[in-house]
Design an enzyme around this catalytic site. Structure first.
Site, PDB file in Angstrom:
ATOM      1  N   GLU A  53      -8.750   0.581  -3.116  1.00  0.00           N
ATOM      2  CA  GLU A  53      -9.675   0.567  -1.977  1.00  0.00           C
ATOM      3  C   GLU A  53     -10.620   1.757  -2.104  1.00  0.00           C
ATOM      4  OE1 GLU A  53      -7.428   0.775   1.603  1.00  0.00           O
ATOM      5  OE2 GLU A  53      -6.457  -1.133   1.258  1.00  0.00           O
ATOM      6  N   HIS A  75       0.932   6.265   1.721  1.00  0.00           N
ATOM      7  CA  HIS A  75       1.715   7.233   2.501  1.00  0.00           C
ATOM      8  C   HIS A  75       2.901   7.835   1.749  1.00  0.00           C
ATOM      9  CE1 HIS A  75      -1.063   6.818   5.602  1.00  0.00           C
ATOM     10  NE2 HIS A  75      -0.829   5.531   5.786  1.00  0.00           N
ATOM     11  N   THR A 106      -8.518   3.372   8.526  1.00  0.00           N
ATOM     12  CA  THR A 106      -9.730   2.545   8.523  1.00  0.00           C
ATOM     13  C   THR A 106      -9.835   1.780   9.851  1.00  0.00           C
ATOM     14  OG1 THR A 106      -9.191   2.261   6.190  1.00  0.00           O
ATOM     15  CG2 THR A 106     -11.077   1.015   7.030  1.00  0.00           C
ATOM     16  N   HIS A 147      -5.703   3.709  -1.780  1.00  0.00           N
ATOM     17  CA  HIS A 147      -7.038   4.003  -1.254  1.00  0.00           C
ATOM     18  C   HIS A 147      -7.429   5.411  -1.713  1.00  0.00           C
ATOM     19  CE1 HIS A 147      -9.708   4.097   2.655  1.00  0.00           C
ATOM     20  NE2 HIS A 147     -10.378   4.421   1.568  1.00  0.00           N
ATOM     21  N   GLU A 198     -11.073  -9.402   2.935  1.00  0.00           N
ATOM     22  CA  GLU A 198      -9.815  -9.024   3.587  1.00  0.00           C
ATOM     23  C   GLU A 198     -10.142  -8.876   5.068  1.00  0.00           C
ATOM     24  OE1 GLU A 198      -7.163  -6.307   1.693  1.00  0.00           O
ATOM     25  OE2 GLU A 198      -6.461  -5.511   3.611  1.00  0.00           O
ATOM     26  N   ARG A 251      -7.143  12.614   1.037  1.00  0.00           N
ATOM     27  CA  ARG A 251      -6.038  13.085   1.880  1.00  0.00           C
ATOM     28  C   ARG A 251      -4.662  12.569   1.427  1.00  0.00           C
ATOM     29  NH1 ARG A 251      -7.446   9.841   7.372  1.00  0.00           N
ATOM     30  NH2 ARG A 251      -9.438  10.865   7.024  1.00  0.00           N
ATOM     31  N   ASN A 256       0.856  -1.192   0.000  1.00  0.00           N
ATOM     32  CA  ASN A 256       0.000   0.000   0.000  1.00  0.00           C
ATOM     33  C   ASN A 256       0.892   1.242   0.000  1.00  0.00           C
ATOM     34  OD1 ASN A 256      -1.426   2.289   1.092  1.00  0.00           O
ATOM     35  ND2 ASN A 256      -3.097   0.918   1.649  1.00  0.00           N
ATOM     36  N   ARG A 290      -9.550   7.944  -0.980  1.00  0.00           N
ATOM     37  CA  ARG A 290     -10.472   8.333   0.093  1.00  0.00           C
ATOM     38  C   ARG A 290     -11.371   9.467  -0.357  1.00  0.00           C
ATOM     39  NH1 ARG A 290      -8.956   6.349   5.486  1.00  0.00           N
ATOM     40  NH2 ARG A 290     -10.688   7.632   6.174  1.00  0.00           N
ATOM     41  N   HIS A 338      -4.044  -4.454   7.735  1.00  0.00           N
ATOM     42  CA  HIS A 338      -4.181  -3.357   8.685  1.00  0.00           C
ATOM     43  C   HIS A 338      -3.276  -3.521   9.909  1.00  0.00           C
ATOM     44  CE1 HIS A 338      -6.108   0.419   9.660  1.00  0.00           C
ATOM     45  NE2 HIS A 338      -5.743   0.108  10.884  1.00  0.00           N
TER      46      HIS A 338
END
Ligand code: PXP
Length: 239
Positions: A70, A10, A101, A43, A151, A49, A7, A45, A192
């Site tokens: 996502e 970031h 999440t 993701h 998931e 962000r 992922n 969002r 996660h």
């Protein structure tokens, strides 16, 4: 063979902190793939962000990289995702003020809505996964509404392990759900809050086919580099 989804949200978080173009998530996606990632997770969002629309569009266009997008159940995001057409979709719950999440989807409440969304992606031959809490009832509902994958939200397990608390009950729940899901023909993923230790614990569950890991990979890369960290995770999940 278990797979690693990296992922890269970031990377976009760091880029956005400056409001400029560096570091570029598109380059991160290509680099992560080159050094061993089996797929790239992003993701999109509702508040954008980290990953922005253009990032998602461009990353999904890269050839030879499997992209797992996502999304929430928000209709405008669903429509965007249908247009962008990633390889995989993972539907997640989303709250505006959450830092990340916080839990799995409320399947009971959103059954009909989710079923409709899954069938839209199925028509486009896009593999769909539901981000769920490790409960048997959620696995059964997942089957009922026709998802190909689930998931399992591993945040609770990760918190227990990190705070050195007993986690055997939580791992048993994850094992039970994974076993039932696999018997029902659903592919099992986990994600996660995962770090080396929790990933090693979970890698013993044969039914888990894919790990999606973000924050720890990017954080640890500050010290050891993305290539080293991805290789470390790949060797952990192989065992
Ligand atoms: N899987 C899903 C469905 C997520 O929403 C996230 C981000 O919260 C992750 C995996 C990655 O979590 P983390 O960044 O804590 O590794």
């Amino acid at each position: 063979m278990k797979r690693l989804g990296v992922n890269i949200d970031h990377v976009a978080t760091i880029r956005n902190a400056r409001g400029e173009l560096h570091p570029d998530p598109l380059i991160a996606a290509k680099f992560a793939k080159k050094v061993g990632a089996d797929s790239i997770t992003i993701h999109l969002r509702e508040d954008r962000r980290h990953i922005k629309d253009l990032d998602a569009k461009n990353i999904c266009k890269i050839k030879n990289i499997l992209v797992n997008l996502e999304i929430s159940t928000n209709s405008s995001i669903v429509n965007k995702a249908l247009k962008i057409s990633p390889d995989f979709i993972c539907i997640v719950p989303e709250k505006r003020r959450e830092v990340t999440t916080e839990g799995g989807l409320d399947l009971k409440k959103n059954k009909i809505k989710l079923k409709k969304i899954i069938s839209k992606f199925k028509k486009k031959k896009i593999r769909t996964s539901l981000f769920i809490n490790p409960t048997v009832s959620d696995v059964l509902i997942s089957r009922e509404i026709g998802t190909e994958c689930i998931e399992i939200h591993t945040g609770r397990l990760a918190n227990l392990v990190k705070s050195k608390k007993k986690y055997s009950k939580e791992i048993k729940k994850i094992l039970k759900c994974s076993t039932i899901a696999k018997k029902l023909g659903i592919e099992v993923h986990a994600g996660h809050g995962l770090d080396y230790k929790t990933t090693k614990i979970l890698s013993k569950i044969n039914e888990i086919q894919e790990f999606n890991i973000g924050h720890y990979i990017i954080g640890e890369s500050i010290f050891f580099g993305l290539s080293r960290v991805i290789k470390n995770f790949k060797s952990i999940i192989k065992k």
